[in-house]
Motif scaffolding. Sequence first.
Motif, PDB file in Angstrom:
ATOM      1  N   LYS A 109      25.013  14.705  54.378  1.00 13.79           N
ATOM      2  CA  LYS A 109      25.336  15.500  55.569  1.00 13.79           C
ATOM      3  C   LYS A 109      25.568  14.605  56.772  1.00 13.79           C
ATOM      4  O   LYS A 109      26.490  14.813  57.553  1.00 13.79           O
ATOM      5  CB  LYS A 109      24.199  16.478  55.877  1.00 13.79           C
ATOM      6  N   SER A 110      24.717  13.594  56.911  1.00 13.70           N
ATOM      7  CA  SER A 110      24.850  12.666  58.028  1.00 13.70           C
ATOM      8  C   SER A 110      26.187  11.932  57.977  1.00 13.70           C
ATOM      9  O   SER A 110      26.887  11.824  58.999  1.00 13.70           O
ATOM     10  CB  SER A 110      23.694  11.664  57.999  1.00 13.70           C
ATOM     11  N   LYS A 111      26.562  11.430  56.815  1.00 15.97           N
ATOM     12  CA  LYS A 111      27.811  10.683  56.687  1.00 15.97           C
ATOM     13  C   LYS A 111      29.029  11.582  56.895  1.00 15.97           C
ATOM     14  O   LYS A 111      30.013  11.161  57.511  1.00 15.97           O
ATOM     15  CB  LYS A 111      27.894  10.006  55.317  1.00 15.97           C
ATOM     16  N   VAL A 112      28.974  12.821  56.410  1.00  9.52           N
ATOM     17  CA  VAL A 112      30.091  13.747  56.612  1.00  9.52           C
ATOM     18  C   VAL A 112      30.243  14.057  58.100  1.00  9.52           C
ATOM     19  O   VAL A 112      31.364  14.075  58.634  1.00  9.52           O
ATOM     20  CB  VAL A 112      29.890  15.032  55.781  1.00  9.52           C
ATOM     21  N   TYR A 120      34.247  10.989  63.936  1.00 10.27           N
ATOM     22  CA  TYR A 120      35.196   9.885  64.077  1.00 10.27           C
ATOM     23  C   TYR A 120      36.633  10.416  64.083  1.00 10.27           C
ATOM     24  O   TYR A 120      37.438  10.036  64.938  1.00 10.27           O
ATOM     25  CB  TYR A 120      34.993   8.881  62.934  1.00 10.27           C
ATOM     26  N   ILE A 121      36.935  11.307  63.151  1.00  8.98           N
ATOM     27  CA  ILE A 121      38.282  11.886  63.092  1.00  8.98           C
ATOM     28  C   ILE A 121      38.576  12.697  64.345  1.00  8.98           C
ATOM     29  O   ILE A 121      39.679  12.632  64.906  1.00  8.98           O
ATOM     30  CB  ILE A 121      38.434  12.780  61.840  1.00  8.98           C
ATOM     31  N   THR A 149      41.668  11.970  67.027  1.00  6.51           N
ATOM     32  CA  THR A 149      42.776  12.928  67.147  1.00  6.51           C
ATOM     33  C   THR A 149      42.840  13.568  68.532  1.00  6.51           C
ATOM     34  O   THR A 149      43.811  14.268  68.806  1.00  6.51           O
ATOM     35  CB  THR A 149      42.651  14.025  66.088  1.00  6.51           C
ATOM     36  N   GLU A 150      41.864  13.325  69.373  1.00  7.79           N
ATOM     37  CA  GLU A 150      41.915  13.909  70.728  1.00  7.79           C
ATOM     38  C   GLU A 150      42.683  13.055  71.692  1.00  7.79           C
ATOM     39  O   GLU A 150      42.950  11.936  71.564  1.00  7.79           O
ATOM     40  CB  GLU A 150      40.496  14.126  71.254  1.00  7.79           C
TER      41      GLU A 150
END
Length: 51
Positions: free
Chosen positions: A36-39, A45-46, A50-51
């Motif tokens: 869960k932490s890595k997801v 990050y994504i 993308t912002e």
Amino acid sequence: MKYILSLLLTLVFLSGCAATWNGVKEDTTNSVDWTKSKVNQGANYIKEKTE
């Protein structure tokens, strides 16, 4: 005598299995939390890129 020896071996086996089962449950919980932490880190990050 054989009955007592069989009973003792059975008790040792069952206590070992209980300890193993608790270890498996703990490891699974830790793995789920780590995943869960890595997801979440990847999603953040994504989102930042993308912002």
